[in-house]
Scaffold this motif. Structure first.
Motif, PDB file in Angstrom:
ATOM      1  N   GLY A  14       0.812  -1.205   0.000  1.00  0.00           N
ATOM      2  CA  GLY A  14       0.000   0.000   0.000  1.00  0.00           C
ATOM      3  C   GLY A  14       0.847   1.258   0.000  1.00  0.00           C
ATOM      4  N   SER A  15       1.904   1.272   0.803  1.00  0.00           N
ATOM      5  CA  SER A  15       2.794   2.433   0.859  1.00  0.00           C
ATOM      6  C   SER A  15       3.511   2.628  -0.463  1.00  0.00           C
ATOM      7  N   GLU A  16       3.892   1.530  -1.090  1.00  0.00           N
ATOM      8  CA  GLU A  16       4.591   1.610  -2.376  1.00  0.00           C
ATOM      9  C   GLU A  16       3.698   2.255  -3.437  1.00  0.00           C
ATOM     10  N   ARG A  17       2.445   1.866  -3.475  1.00  0.00           N
ATOM     11  CA  ARG A  17       1.513   2.446  -4.448  1.00  0.00           C
ATOM     12  C   ARG A  17       1.273   3.924  -4.169  1.00  0.00           C
ATOM     13  N   ARG A  18       1.137   4.272  -2.913  1.00  0.00           N
ATOM     14  CA  ARG A  18       0.926   5.675  -2.554  1.00  0.00           C
ATOM     15  C   ARG A  18       2.123   6.522  -2.969  1.00  0.00           C
ATOM     16  N   LEU A  19       3.315   6.016  -2.712  1.00  0.00           N
ATOM     17  CA  LEU A  19       4.523   6.751  -3.078  1.00  0.00           C
ATOM     18  C   LEU A  19       4.633   6.930  -4.589  1.00  0.00           C
ATOM     19  N   LEU A  20       4.284   5.890  -5.325  1.00  0.00           N
ATOM     20  CA  LEU A  20       4.375   5.965  -6.781  1.00  0.00           C
ATOM     21  C   LEU A  20       3.396   6.996  -7.342  1.00  0.00           C
ATOM     22  N   ALA A  21       2.183   7.044  -6.783  1.00  0.00           N
ATOM     23  CA  ALA A  21       1.187   8.023  -7.239  1.00  0.00           C
ATOM     24  C   ALA A  21       1.637   9.451  -6.914  1.00  0.00           C
ATOM     25  N   ALA A  22       2.155   9.644  -5.688  1.00  0.00           N
ATOM     26  CA  ALA A  22       2.648  10.971  -5.301  1.00  0.00           C
ATOM     27  C   ALA A  22       3.852  11.369  -6.134  1.00  0.00           C
ATOM     28  N   LEU A  23       4.709  10.413  -6.453  1.00  0.00           N
ATOM     29  CA  LEU A  23       5.883  10.665  -7.286  1.00  0.00           C
ATOM     30  C   LEU A  23       5.478  11.158  -8.668  1.00  0.00           C
ATOM     31  N   ALA A  24       4.472  10.534  -9.256  1.00  0.00           N
ATOM     32  CA  ALA A  24       4.010  10.941 -10.585  1.00  0.00           C
ATOM     33  C   ALA A  24       3.444  12.359 -10.555  1.00  0.00           C
ATOM     34  N   LEU A  25       2.659  12.675  -9.520  1.00  0.00           N
ATOM     35  CA  LEU A  25       2.071  14.015  -9.404  1.00  0.00           C
ATOM     36  C   LEU A  25       3.136  15.095  -9.285  1.00  0.00           C
ATOM     37  N   THR A  26       4.046  14.914  -8.338  1.00  0.00           N
ATOM     38  CA  THR A  26       5.059  15.941  -8.094  1.00  0.00           C
ATOM     39  C   THR A  26       6.037  16.053  -9.249  1.00  0.00           C
ATOM     40  N   GLY A  27       6.403  14.922  -9.851  1.00  0.00           N
ATOM     41  CA  GLY A  27       7.353  14.954 -10.966  1.00  0.00           C
ATOM     42  C   GLY A  27       6.820  15.719 -12.164  1.00  0.00           C
ATOM     43  N   SER A  38      13.291  12.352  -3.650  1.00  0.00           N
ATOM     44  CA  SER A  38      13.056  11.761  -2.333  1.00  0.00           C
ATOM     45  C   SER A  38      11.941  10.719  -2.355  1.00  0.00           C
ATOM     46  N   LEU A  39      10.871  11.017  -3.079  1.00  0.00           N
ATOM     47  CA  LEU A  39       9.782  10.049  -3.199  1.00  0.00           C
ATOM     48  C   LEU A  39      10.252   8.814  -3.958  1.00  0.00           C
ATOM     49  N   GLY A  40      11.098   9.047  -4.976  1.00  0.00           N
ATOM     50  CA  GLY A  40      11.674   7.912  -5.705  1.00  0.00           C
ATOM     51  C   GLY A  40      12.556   7.073  -4.810  1.00  0.00           C
ATOM     52  N   LEU A  41      13.341   7.746  -3.951  1.00  0.00           N
ATOM     53  CA  LEU A  41      14.204   7.037  -3.004  1.00  0.00           C
ATOM     54  C   LEU A  41      13.373   6.245  -2.006  1.00  0.00           C
ATOM     55  N   ALA A  42      12.316   6.863  -1.491  1.00  0.00           N
ATOM     56  CA  ALA A  42      11.446   6.177  -0.535  1.00  0.00           C
ATOM     57  C   ALA A  42      10.768   4.970  -1.179  1.00  0.00           C
ATOM     58  N   TRP A  43      10.351   5.143  -2.432  1.00  0.00           N
ATOM     59  CA  TRP A  43       9.699   4.050  -3.161  1.00  0.00           C
ATOM     60  C   TRP A  43      10.662   2.884  -3.364  1.00  0.00           C
ATOM     61  N   MET A  44      11.891   3.207  -3.769  1.00  0.00           N
ATOM     62  CA  MET A  44      12.899   2.167  -3.951  1.00  0.00           C
ATOM     63  C   MET A  44      13.238   1.477  -2.633  1.00  0.00           C
TER      64      MET A  44
END
Length: 324
Positions: free
Chosen positions: A41-54, A85-91
Motif C-alpha cells: 500500500g505504501s509503495e503504491r501511494r509513493l508511486l502516485a505521489a511521485l508521478a504528481l510531483t514529478g 526523495s519520493l523515488g528514493l522512498a519508493w525504492m
C-alpha cells in the motif's frame, strides 16, 4: 562432574509459541503478512505521489524562471528534491521486501530508515539554499511577475494537497513514509508562501515579500528536518525504542514472571520503529521450567512493550558474562 549452570539461550518470537528448540537459530523476519500489505500500500501511494510531483515540477520550474520568483523557484527546487526523495522512498520499500540472507541476517528493513535519514539531510540543504538566496534577493531586489507566480503557486498547492492526501493514509510509524510526507508538507508550505507573496506583490508591489516569506518556509522546513533526521539517526545508531525504559523493565519483569529473580544485560534496539528487538539475561530459581519461563517473558515483552522478538538467556547461578 555436573554443571550447575543452565546458560541456555532462547530466541522468542511472538509468532511462534511452540519453541522448545534450544538452538541459537534466529528468525528475525517472520513478521506475518501484515507488513507485506503495508509495504504494498505504501509503495503504491509513493508511486502516485511521485508521478504528481514529478509532472508538476517541470511546469513550476518553467514558470519560476519566467516570473523571476524566488518563492516559486524555491518551491520548484523543493519539488525537484521531492521527486528524488519520493523515488528514493519508493525504492527503499521495494528493497526492504527482500528476504534475509547470509549477508543480511536481519533483512533489509533498515534501508527505509536510511532513506528517511537522507531525506532529512536533503531538507537541511534545501533550507540553507533558500535562506542564502533570500538574503541575496533582499540585498539586490529582483522584479517579480506576480500574476504567473500566483497561478502556478495555486496549481502547485492543489498538487501538493493531493500528494499529501495520498501519502497521509500510509503507515504512520514508518520513518520512510514520514520522511516522504514531510517533503510534501514542506512543498505545501512553499506553495502557500508563494501565493501570499504573489498577492502582496500584485496589490502593493512590495518585492521583498517574496524572499521574506521564503525564509519563513525554510525555518518551518528546518524544524521538520531536524525531527526526521534525529529519529532516523537514533535508529541507525542502534538506539533503544523511545517508549522503553530499561530500568523499569528490569524491575517489572521479575514481578510479572514467576521464578525470575533478576534481569540484567538488557539490550534493546530497532530494525525500524515498527520492529523492536531485545536481548536479556534472566536468572531463575532452580525448580523453574526454562521453556515455560522463556515463553512467559516473551509474552510479557510483547504485551507490555510491543516487542515481538526477544532473545532470552536463562541462568540459574552466576552470569555467564560477568565482565560484559
Amino acid at each position: 562432574m555436573t554443571d550447575k549452570h543452565d546458560h541456555s539461550s532462547h530466541d522468542y518470537d511472538h509468532d511462534d509459541h511452540h519453541g522448545h528448540d534450544h538452538s541459537h537459530g534466529h528468525d528475525h523476519h517472520d513478521h506475518g503478512h501484515g507488513h507485506s500489505h503495508v509495504h504494498t500500500g505504501s509503495e503504491r501511494r509513493l508511486l502516485a505521489a511521485l508521478a504528481l510531483t514529478g509532472l508538476f515540477m517541470v511546469a513550476e520550474v518553467i514558470a519560476g524562471f519566467y516570473s523571476q520568483s524566488l518563492a516559486l523557484l524555491a518551491d520548484a527546487g523543493h519539488m525537484l528534491t521531492d521527486t528524488v526523495s519520493l523515488g528514493l522512498a519508493w525504492m527503499a520499500i521495494r528493497i526492504s521486501r527482500r528476504p534475509a540472507d547470509h549477508l543480511r541476517s536481519y533483512g533489509y528493513d533498515r534501508v527505509q530508515v536510511l532513506a528517511a535519514f537522507l531525506n532529512g539531510v536533503t531538507l537541511f540543504a534545501i533550507s540553507g539554499w533558500i535562506i542564502v538566496e533570500a538574503a541575496l534577493r533582499l540585498m539586490n531586489p529582483v522584479t517579480v511577475q506576480g500574476q504567473p507566480m500566483f497561478v502556478v503557486a495555486v496549481l502547485g498547492l492543489g498538487v501538493n494537497i493531493a500528494a499529501f492526501a495520498i501519502l497521509h493514509g500510509g503507515a504512520k510509524e514508518n520513518l520512510n513514509m514520514r520522511g516522504a510526507l514531510l517533503h510534501v508538507l514542506a512543498d505545501m508550505l512553499g506553495s502557500v508562501a508563494a501565493i501570499v507573496a504573489a498577492l502582496i506583490i500584485l496589490f502593493t508591489g512590495w518585492m521583498q515579500a517574496d524572499p521574506l516569506l521564503s525564509v519563513l518556509v525554510a525555518a518551518l522546513i528546518l524544524r521538520g528536518a531536524w525531527q526526521i533526521t534525529k529519529q532516523s539517526g537514533h535508529v541507525l545508531l542502534e538506539g533503544a525504542p523511545e517508549d522503553l525504559n530499561i530500568v523499569q523493565l528490569q524491575a517489572e519483569l521479575p514481578k510479572a514472571v514467576a521464578g525470575v529473580t533478576d534481569v540484567h544485560h538488557v539490550h534493546a534496539w530497532m530494525l525500524s520503529p515498527e520492529k523492536k528487538m531485545l536481548t536479556l539475561h534472566a536468572r531463575i530459581t532452580g525448580e523453574c521450567d526454562t521453556d515455560q519461563v522463556t515463553r512467559e517473558i516473551g509474552e510479557f515483552l510483547s504485551q507490555q512493550y510491543g516487542i515481538a522478538h526477544a532473545t532470552v538467556q536463562i541462568e540459574r547461578d552466576a552470569c555467564a558474562e560477568p565482565h560484559h
